[in-house]
Design a protein around this motif. Structure first.
Motif, PDB file in Angstrom:
ATOM      1  N   LYS A  21       0.834  -1.200   0.000  1.00 24.54           N
ATOM      2  CA  LYS A  21       0.000   0.000   0.000  1.00 24.54           C
ATOM      3  C   LYS A  21       0.869   1.252   0.000  1.00 24.54           C
ATOM      4  CE  LYS A  21      -3.924   2.035   2.498  1.00 24.54           C
ATOM      5  NZ  LYS A  21      -4.843   1.841   3.659  1.00 24.54           N
ATOM      6  N   GLY A  22       1.964   1.200   0.767  1.00 26.16           N
ATOM      7  CA  GLY A  22       2.889   2.328   0.765  1.00 26.16           C
ATOM      8  C   GLY A  22       3.524   2.534  -0.594  1.00 26.16           C
ATOM      9  N   ILE A  23       3.906   1.449  -1.267  1.00 21.40           N
ATOM     10  CA  ILE A  23       4.479   1.544  -2.613  1.00 21.40           C
ATOM     11  C   ILE A  23       3.457   2.129  -3.580  1.00 21.40           C
ATOM     12  CG2 ILE A  23       5.347   0.208  -4.573  1.00 21.40           C
ATOM     13  CD1 ILE A  23       6.584  -1.744  -2.525  1.00 21.40           C
ATOM     14  N   SER A  24       2.223   1.635  -3.508  1.00 16.30           N
ATOM     15  CA  SER A  24       1.169   2.149  -4.395  1.00 16.30           C
ATOM     16  C   SER A  24       0.981   3.641  -4.205  1.00 16.30           C
ATOM     17  CB  SER A  24      -0.149   1.413  -4.114  1.00 16.30           C
ATOM     18  OG  SER A  24      -0.054   0.035  -4.389  1.00 16.30           O
ATOM     19  N   ASN A 191      12.460  -4.542  10.178  1.00 16.99           N
ATOM     20  CA  ASN A 191      11.191  -4.409  10.901  1.00 16.99           C
ATOM     21  C   ASN A 191      10.479  -3.125  10.492  1.00 16.99           C
ATOM     22  OD1 ASN A 191      11.708  -6.769  12.245  1.00 16.99           O
ATOM     23  ND2 ASN A 191      12.391  -5.793  14.141  1.00 16.99           N
ATOM     24  N   VAL A 192       9.292  -3.282   9.949  1.00 20.02           N
ATOM     25  CA  VAL A 192       8.525  -2.156   9.418  1.00 20.02           C
ATOM     26  C   VAL A 192       7.151  -2.128  10.066  1.00 20.02           C
ATOM     27  CG1 VAL A 192       7.461  -1.186   7.340  1.00 20.02           C
ATOM     28  CG2 VAL A 192       9.744  -2.193   7.219  1.00 20.02           C
ATOM     29  N   MET A 193       6.686  -0.954  10.418  1.00 21.35           N
ATOM     30  CA  MET A 193       5.379  -0.789  11.028  1.00 21.35           C
ATOM     31  C   MET A 193       4.284  -0.902   9.964  1.00 21.35           C
ATOM     32  SD  MET A 193       3.869  -0.364  13.871  1.00 21.35           S
ATOM     33  CE  MET A 193       2.180  -0.096  14.364  1.00 21.35           C
ATOM     34  N   THR A 194       3.471  -1.926  10.080  1.00 22.75           N
ATOM     35  CA  THR A 194       2.340  -2.139   9.171  1.00 22.75           C
ATOM     36  C   THR A 194       1.084  -2.408   9.986  1.00 22.75           C
ATOM     37  OG1 THR A 194       2.714  -4.522   9.015  1.00 22.75           O
ATOM     38  CG2 THR A 194       3.869  -3.132   7.418  1.00 22.75           C
ATOM     39  N   GLU A 195      -0.041  -2.528   9.284  1.00 24.17           N
ATOM     40  CA  GLU A 195      -1.304  -2.796   9.974  1.00 24.17           C
ATOM     41  C   GLU A 195      -1.246  -4.075  10.808  1.00 24.17           C
ATOM     42  OE1 GLU A 195      -2.608  -1.534   5.686  1.00 24.17           O
ATOM     43  OE2 GLU A 195      -0.898  -2.508   6.667  1.00 24.17           O
ATOM     44  N   GLY A 196      -0.477  -5.038  10.321  1.00 20.54           N
ATOM     45  CA  GLY A 196      -0.407  -6.323  10.995  1.00 20.54           C
ATOM     46  C   GLY A 196       0.246  -6.261  12.372  1.00 20.54           C
ATOM     47  N   LEU A 197       1.014  -5.196  12.645  1.00 18.47           N
ATOM     48  CA  LEU A 197       1.697  -5.080  13.931  1.00 18.47           C
ATOM     49  C   LEU A 197       0.920  -4.246  14.942  1.00 18.47           C
ATOM     50  CD1 LEU A 197       5.410  -4.458  12.840  1.00 18.47           C
ATOM     51  CD2 LEU A 197       4.312  -6.610  13.438  1.00 18.47           C
ATOM     52  N   GLU A 198      -0.079  -3.521  14.482  1.00 19.75           N
ATOM     53  CA  GLU A 198      -0.751  -2.558  15.347  1.00 19.75           C
ATOM     54  C   GLU A 198      -1.409  -3.203  16.566  1.00 19.75           C
ATOM     55  OE1 GLU A 198      -3.386  -0.479  12.765  1.00 19.75           O
ATOM     56  OE2 GLU A 198      -1.798   0.738  11.860  1.00 19.75           O
ATOM     57  N   GLY A 199      -1.877  -4.455  16.403  1.00 14.06           N
ATOM     58  CA  GLY A 199      -2.580  -5.100  17.506  1.00 14.06           C
ATOM     59  C   GLY A 199      -1.685  -5.872  18.457  1.00 14.06           C
ATOM     60  N   LEU A 200      -0.360  -5.794  18.287  1.00 15.65           N
ATOM     61  CA  LEU A 200       0.553  -6.578  19.106  1.00 15.65           C
ATOM     62  C   LEU A 200       0.917  -5.912  20.424  1.00 15.65           C
ATOM     63  CD1 LEU A 200       2.948  -7.930  16.327  1.00 15.65           C
ATOM     64  CD2 LEU A 200       0.995  -9.076  17.376  1.00 15.65           C
ATOM     65  N   GLU A 207       9.958  -3.359  21.996  1.00 17.14           N
ATOM     66  CA  GLU A 207      10.987  -4.394  21.974  1.00 17.14           C
ATOM     67  C   GLU A 207      11.554  -4.569  20.573  1.00 17.14           C
ATOM     68  OE1 GLU A 207      11.526  -9.170  22.987  1.00 17.14           O
ATOM     69  OE2 GLU A 207       9.687  -8.127  23.556  1.00 17.14           O
ATOM     70  N   MET A 208      10.666  -4.545  19.573  1.00 16.76           N
ATOM     71  CA  MET A 208      11.128  -4.642  18.190  1.00 16.76           C
ATOM     72  C   MET A 208      12.016  -3.459  17.830  1.00 16.76           C
ATOM     73  SD  MET A 208       7.771  -5.954  16.085  1.00 16.76           S
ATOM     74  CE  MET A 208       8.657  -5.982  14.532  1.00 16.76           C
ATOM     75  N   MET A 214      18.675   2.655  15.101  1.00 13.95           N
ATOM     76  CA  MET A 214      17.994   3.944  15.045  1.00 13.95           C
ATOM     77  C   MET A 214      16.819   4.033  16.022  1.00 13.95           C
ATOM     78  SD  MET A 214      18.167   4.919  10.979  1.00 13.95           S
ATOM     79  CE  MET A 214      17.854   6.656  11.289  1.00 13.95           C
ATOM     80  N   LYS A 215      16.557   2.916  16.750  1.00 10.43           N
ATOM     81  CA  LYS A 215      15.565   2.863  17.825  1.00 10.43           C
ATOM     82  C   LYS A 215      14.152   3.212  17.378  1.00 10.43           C
ATOM     83  CE  LYS A 215      18.777   1.597  20.572  1.00 10.43           C
ATOM     84  NZ  LYS A 215      18.910   0.149  20.859  1.00 10.43           N
ATOM     85  N   LYS A 216      13.814   2.807  16.194  1.00 12.65           N
ATOM     86  CA  LYS A 216      12.455   2.985  15.690  1.00 12.65           C
ATOM     87  C   LYS A 216      12.205   1.994  14.582  1.00 12.65           C
ATOM     88  CE  LYS A 216      13.769   6.625  12.400  1.00 12.65           C
ATOM     89  NZ  LYS A 216      13.492   8.002  11.941  1.00 12.65           N
ATOM     90  N   LEU A 217      10.935   1.663  14.388  1.00 11.16           N
ATOM     91  CA  LEU A 217      10.561   0.805  13.275  1.00 11.16           C
ATOM     92  C   LEU A 217      10.558   1.613  11.984  1.00 11.16           C
ATOM     93  CD1 LEU A 217       7.551  -1.145  14.842  1.00 11.16           C
ATOM     94  CD2 LEU A 217       9.919  -1.915  14.615  1.00 11.16           C
ATOM     95  N   GLY A 218      10.818   0.934  10.880  1.00 15.82           N
ATOM     96  CA  GLY A 218      10.709   1.588   9.591  1.00 15.82           C
ATOM     97  C   GLY A 218       9.253   1.841   9.234  1.00 15.82           C
ATOM     98  N   THR A 219       9.039   2.686   8.254  1.00 19.52           N
ATOM     99  CA  THR A 219       7.698   2.955   7.744  1.00 19.52           C
ATOM    100  C   THR A 219       7.561   2.328   6.360  1.00 19.52           C
ATOM    101  OG1 THR A 219       8.251   5.030   6.598  1.00 19.52           O
ATOM    102  CG2 THR A 219       7.705   5.168   8.963  1.00 19.52           C
ATOM    103  N   VAL A 220       6.329   2.146   5.924  1.00 18.99           N
ATOM    104  CA  VAL A 220       6.127   1.595   4.583  1.00 18.99           C
ATOM    105  C   VAL A 220       6.680   2.545   3.532  1.00 18.99           C
ATOM    106  CG1 VAL A 220       4.159   0.177   5.251  1.00 18.99           C
ATOM    107  CG2 VAL A 220       3.756   2.528   4.488  1.00 18.99           C
TER     108      VAL A 220
END
Length: 254
Positions: A21-24, A191-200, A207-208, A214-220
């Protein structure tokens, strides 16, 4: 930036969710005609509606397709070419990542992941190839992963194998297609922040992120802009290569 992509037609498989979705969205924002491909047409249509609402490019449309099915991919490619008049870029992004230990994994579990992730890449490229050959410059960008080609993770041996297989395919395909002015490259997300991780949960996400320098998840979008560069005319002398986009995740020794 990358004006060479304006008016080009890009297919994004698995384009309705997560990294796809990010690529699109990023390709649409840069003036490309975008074919958002998903197994569920209504989900692809929802994605397209969201993209078209947020920018002035209305050349983004939804298409149905199953990357593990040869006939489905051939039909999809024809529909996209008929709609836009060409296929210039393929972002082979569709993938699944169910978990299973080696001890518990069935043959069907293994085949399902390999059929979608590695065989799906082959079938999608094969379906789009006649149209890519007709393009001014053809581009194939594969979404692989650091898991498999560089790192491993317990419970994802089938996923890791499928992602490593994509890179073997990429290198030989790059040689085979170079004479047609088609480049074949891959992006390898960490490790990238996507919809699938939001409920974890917040603790799990922290922890991820802690495993990344860089102490943060990547974005799409981080992944999408790497794909955007590899798809551009400006990247025309790059083929058979990978770009790791992971915030330094693979660098620490322990």
């Amino acid at each position: 930036m990358f004006h060479s992509l304006q008016g080009k037609t890009v297919i994004v498989t698995g384009g309705s969710k997560g990294i796809g979705k990010g690529i699109s969205r990023v390709f649409s924002n840069h003036g490309a005609n975008v074919a958002v491909v998903a197994r569920n047409l209504s989900v692809a249509e929802d994605c397209v509606a969201e993209i078209n609402e947020s920018n002035n490019n209305v050349s983004t449309y939804a298409f149905c397709g199953d990357v593990s099915d040869r006939e489905s991919m051939a039909a999809m490619a024809k529909k996209v070419a008929d709609k836009f008049g060409s296929i210039d870029i393929l972002c082979a992004n569709a993938g699944i990542f169910p978990s299973a230990t080696i001890e518990d994994m069935t043959s069907a579990d293994w085949d399902h992941v390999m059929n979608t992730n590695s065989k799906g890449t082959f079938l999608t490229v094969q379906a789009c190839l006649p149209y890519l050959k007709e393009s001014e410059f053809g581009r194939i960008v594969i979404t692989s992963s650091i898991t498999g080609p560089v790192t491993g993770y317990p419970g994802w041996t089938h996923y890791a194998a499928s992602k490593a297989a994509q890179l073997g395919f990429m290198r030989s395909a790059a040689l085979e297609l170079a004479s047609h002015n088609i480049t074949v490259n891959a992006v390898m997300p960490g490790n990238v922040m996507t919809e699938g991780l939001e409920g974890l949960g917040e603790d799990y996400l922290k922890e991820m992120a802690s495993s990344i320098p860089m102490k943060k998840l990547g974005t799409v979008e981080d992944i999408a802009y790497a794909a955007l560069f590899l798809a551009s005319k400006e990247a025309g002398f790059i083929t058979g290569q990978t770009i790791i986009v992971d915030g330094g995740q693979i660098l620490p020794e322990n």
